[in-house]
Design a protein around this motif. Structure first.
Motif, short mmCIF file in Angstrom:
data_model
loop_
_atom_site.label_atom_id
_atom_site.label_comp_id
_atom_site.label_asym_id
_atom_site.label_seq_id
_atom_site.Cartn_x
_atom_site.Cartn_y
_atom_site.Cartn_z
N MET A 1 0.69 -1.26 -0.01
CA MET A 1 0.09 0.03 -0.09
C MET A 1 0.92 1.14 0.04
SD MET A 1 -3.37 -0.96 2.70
CE MET A 1 -2.06 -1.28 3.92
N ASN A 2 0.36 2.19 -0.80
CA ASN A 2 0.93 3.52 -0.56
C ASN A 2 0.83 4.12 0.93
OD1 ASN A 2 -1.32 5.32 -0.44
ND2 ASN A 2 -1.50 4.73 -2.94
N ALA A 3 1.69 5.49 1.17
CA ALA A 3 1.45 5.94 2.32
C ALA A 3 -0.08 6.46 2.69
CB ALA A 3 2.38 7.08 2.29
N LEU A 4 -0.51 6.99 1.63
CA LEU A 4 -2.02 7.34 1.81
C LEU A 4 -2.85 6.43 2.40
CD1 LEU A 4 -3.84 10.09 1.68
CD2 LEU A 4 -4.52 9.07 -0.51
N ARG A 24 -13.62 14.44 -5.87
CA ARG A 24 -14.21 13.32 -6.43
C ARG A 24 -13.13 12.19 -6.52
NH1 ARG A 24 -16.63 17.48 -10.11
NH2 ARG A 24 -18.67 18.03 -9.34
N ARG A 25 -12.05 12.91 -6.90
CA ARG A 25 -10.71 11.68 -7.14
C ARG A 25 -10.42 11.27 -5.91
NH1 ARG A 25 -5.30 13.52 -7.84
NH2 ARG A 25 -6.05 15.64 -7.60
N PHE A 26 -10.30 11.82 -4.76
CA PHE A 26 -9.78 11.18 -3.52
C PHE A 26 -10.87 10.57 -2.65
CE2 PHE A 26 -6.39 14.21 -4.24
CZ PHE A 26 -5.14 13.27 -4.33
N LYS A 27 -12.21 10.51 -3.04
CA LYS A 27 -13.06 10.35 -2.27
C LYS A 27 -12.96 10.27 -0.56
CE LYS A 27 -15.48 7.87 -5.94
NZ LYS A 27 -14.68 8.52 -7.03
N PRO A 28 -12.70 11.18 0.07
CA PRO A 28 -12.46 11.11 1.40
C PRO A 28 -13.77 10.80 2.32
CG PRO A 28 -12.46 13.49 0.76
CD PRO A 28 -12.64 12.66 -0.44
N THR A 221 4.42 16.38 4.26
CA THR A 221 3.98 14.83 4.55
C THR A 221 4.35 14.61 5.86
OG1 THR A 221 5.37 14.00 3.17
CG2 THR A 221 3.40 14.30 2.26
N GLY A 222 5.48 14.95 6.07
CA GLY A 222 6.26 14.73 7.71
C GLY A 222 5.32 14.96 8.67
N GLU A 223 4.88 16.09 8.69
CA GLU A 223 3.77 16.65 9.70
C GLU A 223 2.84 15.68 9.84
OE1 GLU A 223 4.34 21.34 10.08
OE2 GLU A 223 3.01 20.60 8.56
N ILE A 224 1.99 15.33 8.88
CA ILE A 224 1.18 14.60 8.73
C ILE A 224 1.36 12.91 9.20
CG2 ILE A 224 -0.59 13.19 7.01
CD1 ILE A 224 -0.30 15.79 5.21
N LEU A 225 2.30 12.51 8.98
CA LEU A 225 2.88 10.93 9.37
C LEU A 225 3.12 11.15 10.79
CD1 LEU A 225 4.97 9.82 6.17
CD2 LEU A 225 2.47 9.37 6.78
N ASP A 241 -1.68 14.00 -3.00
CA ASP A 241 -1.13 13.37 -4.05
C ASP A 241 0.13 12.86 -3.78
OD1 ASP A 241 -2.85 13.58 -6.11
OD2 ASP A 241 -2.45 15.96 -6.32
N GLU A 242 0.77 13.51 -2.97
CA GLU A 242 2.37 13.14 -2.43
C GLU A 242 2.24 12.01 -1.67
OE1 GLU A 242 4.92 16.14 -0.74
OE2 GLU A 242 4.11 17.64 -2.16
N LEU A 243 1.23 11.81 -0.83
CA LEU A 243 1.33 10.55 0.16
C LEU A 243 0.91 9.45 -0.97
CD1 LEU A 243 -0.71 12.30 3.06
CD2 LEU A 243 1.51 11.08 3.15
N ALA A 244 -0.17 9.81 -1.98
CA ALA A 244 -0.46 8.51 -2.72
C ALA A 244 0.72 8.05 -3.43
CB ALA A 244 -1.68 9.11 -3.66
N ALA A 245 1.79 9.02 -3.82
CA ALA A 245 2.79 8.37 -4.71
C ALA A 245 3.79 7.77 -3.87
CB ALA A 245 3.20 9.82 -5.50
N ASP A 246 3.74 7.94 -2.80
CA ASP A 246 4.81 7.35 -1.61
C ASP A 246 4.69 5.93 -1.38
OD1 ASP A 246 6.60 6.69 0.32
OD2 ASP A 246 5.93 8.29 1.62
#
Length: 309
Positions: A1-4, A24-28, A221-225, A241-246
């Motif tokens: 799985m990616n980071a997101l 719509r793209r992320f569907k949170p 993203t460091g703050e988020i993680l 997007d950055e989290l999804a690509a990680d």
């Protein structure tokens, strides 16, 4: 799985955006808006159409047209999220309890007229003394609140005592202030915004408050993680997007419900609340600055609506 995806197993993820395509793209699970995000989204073609409809429905009253337009965005957002949308009252009412209550009830009525019940809406209110008092009344009437522009521990304690549904401490803006005042931060562990949210979260869990904590206003993203496991995290599309690509980071929980706290369970009265907030230069300055910025964007949105009338 990616980071997101990993993060989504530990915290409820919320889109911090008025960008309908991104939502719509992320569907949170949820989405949050504020005057600045609505202003940014107002440049789209459909927004102008909705604005003209709102002006007609409000009889040309700019204040009501803005509220109706904001609700229209909220209704569209709810088509792509599973639970809540947060809709902010006019920040210019941040120091007026009664005006905040009245604005919140109008917003809820506008949602009801569009077929959306109050169980899907969070009323977003600045965490001033007056705003927290308004939230206490609204929550007692069954209207859920999201307390925004929260920078200090004094604000967080008052919000918990008021029984609000959730708070949104601004991680990135806390960091901004400290960096501007000479602090060098080399890791998320040293980030004062991260440290503030961890302290609040631990105090809430240790003392049994049901109010949820939603980290907000992230700079990286460091703050988020570093806050993985927090009840909710509201994240801008760029960082989503950055989290999804990680695909290389292993995300581990940094917070959990069985937290302990060194801070006692005590709630200051109004005089002490104001004194503690005044003693916290960062919280005082960022709260005032945040209200001014949101109010300025609200005024720009009003001017744009007036140009369409």
């Amino acid at each position: 799985m990616n980071a997101l995806e990993q993060l989504g197993q530990l915290s409820t993820l919320v889109a911090d955006s008025g960008d309908l395509d991104a939502i719509r793209r992320f569907k949170p699970t949820d989405a949050t808006t504020n005057p600045s995000l609505i202003l940014a989204a107002a440049s789209t073609d459909h927004a102008a159409t909705w604005a003209r409809e709102a002006l007609v429905a409000s009889g040309g009253n700019i204040d009501r047209a803005r509220e109706k337009l904001t609700v229209r965005f909220g209704c569209e957002i709810l088509k792509s999220v599973g639970r809540y949308v947060s809709t902010e009252v006019d920040p210019r009412a941040s120091f007026d309890t009664q005006k905040t209550i009245q604005a919140a009830e109008r917003i809820i009525a506008d949602y009801a007229a569009a077929g959306v019940g109050p169980e899907r809406v969070l009323i977003k209110i600045a965490s001033t003394w007056e705003g927290i008092r308004a939230a206490r009344v609204l929550e007692s009437r069954g209207l859920r609140c999201n307390m925004t522009l929260l920078f200090g521990f004094a604000q967080a304690r008052q919000c918990a005592d008021a029984g609000v549904t959730l708070i949104s401490p601004f991680v990135g803006r806390i960091l901004d202030w400290h960096v501007a005042n000479g602090l060098k931060v080399e890791s998320p562990e040293q980030d004062p915004g991260v440290q503030s949210v961890r302290r609040i979260y631990r105090w809430y869990k240790a003392h049994g408050y049901p109010t949820q904590v939603m980290g907000a206003s992230f700079r990286n993203t460091g703050e988020i993680l570093a806050l993985a496991g927090c009840d909710l995290l509201t994240i801008a599309p760029k960082l989503l997007d950055e989290l999804a690509a990680d695909t290389s980071t292993r995300v581990e929980a940094q917070l959990s419900a069985d937290q302990t706290s060194e801070d006692p369970r005590e709630i200051p009265d109004e005089a002490r609340f104001r004194a503690e907030l005044n003693d916290d230069a960062m919280a005082t300055e960022k709260l005032a600055d945040g209200i001014r910025r949101f109010a300025a964007d609200q005024a720009k949105l009003d001017s744009w609506l007036a140009s369409l009338a």
